[in-house]
Design a protein around this motif. Structure first.
Motif, PDB file in Angstrom:
ATOM      1  N   GLU A   1       1.038  -1.159  -0.019  1.00  0.00           N
ATOM      2  CA  GLU A   1      -0.199   0.059  -0.165  1.00  0.00           C
ATOM      3  C   GLU A   1       0.872   1.263   0.018  1.00  0.00           C
TER       4      GLU A   1
ATOM      5  N   GLU B   1     -12.406  -2.972  -0.709  1.00  0.00           N
ATOM      6  CA  GLU B   1     -11.767  -1.876  -0.284  1.00  0.00           C
ATOM      7  C   GLU B   1     -12.428  -1.311   1.057  1.00  0.00           C
TER       8      GLU B   1
ATOM      9  N   HIS C   1     -11.847   6.555   1.845  1.00  0.00           N
ATOM     10  CA  HIS C   1     -10.698   5.570   1.511  1.00  0.00           C
ATOM     11  C   HIS C   1      -9.618   6.356   2.432  1.00  0.00           C
TER      12      HIS C   1
ATOM     13  N   HIS D   1      -5.546   5.919   4.486  1.00  0.00           N
ATOM     14  CA  HIS D   1      -4.357   5.260   4.747  1.00  0.00           C
ATOM     15  C   HIS D   1      -3.771   5.697   5.874  1.00  0.00           C
TER      16      HIS D   1
ATOM     17  N   HIS E   1      -3.602   0.311   4.488  1.00  0.00           N
ATOM     18  CA  HIS E   1      -4.945   0.885   4.159  1.00  0.00           C
ATOM     19  C   HIS E   1      -5.768   0.392   5.410  1.00  0.00           C
TER      20      HIS E   1
HETATM   21 ZN   LIG Z   1      -6.289   1.860   0.099  1.00  0.00          ZN
END
Ligand SMILES: [Zn+2]
Length: 241
Positions: free
Chosen positions: A50, A239, A179, A181, A192
């Protein structure tokens, strides 16, 4: 001489649907990606970990849990970056659940049809992340890859969590919803984000109303099925938390 950067314009390479259809090799280097923004997230060719871009540096979290400053010559099959310029900054008094945090962001950016850039810097009572194993050809579909993803749970750690909120109509091009990180303060851990409980810290947000989409000129992208049946469900599985 100063370079003029467009503030809060999202630059994206390839699409989430392409990643879902195992287009794991892009033609853009990380070095080139970083000319389009100093803040963001993504992955690397072959799904080799990632990516988080923080303060102009691309960090790579590989499946063994080790983090490193990603070489400029590595390439990316999917990434989103921006020149992040916060429009609103608020203090978060923990503990703050994922649901409460997302609600707070939605209050601050109350237009659900825009993208948002989001950064939380502070203490994490708990943060769960996942990363991905480097894949070898013939590439398996993303849903098979994430079924075997290594996950990490960290407690009482300082760090930064950043990324984007994407409007629902962009599902497939990007990941609808949040989304994010994570990068620990010592820059050794991250990935993630799948779940978290925040302590005290600072939340910064900005609206994003401009999108710059760069599509790969590769054969794999040309041959990909980018509108499969069940796309929405598949992206949520791949995801989501
Ligand atoms: Zn991600």
């Amino acid at each position: 001489m100063t370079t003029h950067h467009p503030k809060n314009r999202l630059f994206q390479t390839s699409t989430m649907a392409a990643l879902l259809d195992a287009v794991y090799d892009g033609d853009m280097t990380v070095k080139e990606l970083l000319t389009h923004g100093n803040f963001g997230l993504g992955t690397f060719n072959g799904l080799d970990g990632e990516m988080i871009v923080e303060d102009g540096i691309a960090h790579q979290f590989r499946a063994d849990g080790l983090a490193s400053d990603a070489s400029g010559n590595l390439k990316t099959p999917f990434a989103c970056v921006t020149w992040f310029e916060p429009e609103k900054t608020v203090t978060i008094d923990g503990p703050c659940t994922r649901e409460e945090f997302e609600h707070r962001v939605n209050e601050l950016i109350d237009n659900p049809n825009l993208f948002a850039g989001i950064r939380f810097t502070g203490h994490f009572n708990k943060v769960e992340t996942r990363t991905v194993f480097c894949q070898h050809k013939p590439y398996p579909p993303l849903l098979e890859v994430v079924a075997n993803q290594p996950t990490f749970t960290m407690t009482d750690m300082n760090g930064v969590m950043l990324g984007f909120r994407t409007p629902p109509y962009m599902q497939g091009i990007n990941v609808a919803g949040f989304h994010l990180h994570f990068l620990s303060e010592n820059q050794k851990h991250g990935g993630h984000v799948t779940e978290y409980l925040l302590g005290a810290g600072k939340l910064e947000v900005a609206r994003i109303s401009e999108l710059d989409l760069s599509l790969p000129l590769t054969k794999a992208f040309a041959e990909a099925d980018l509108q499969p049946v069940g796309l929405n469900e598949a992206i949520r599985t791949a995801e989501g938390g």
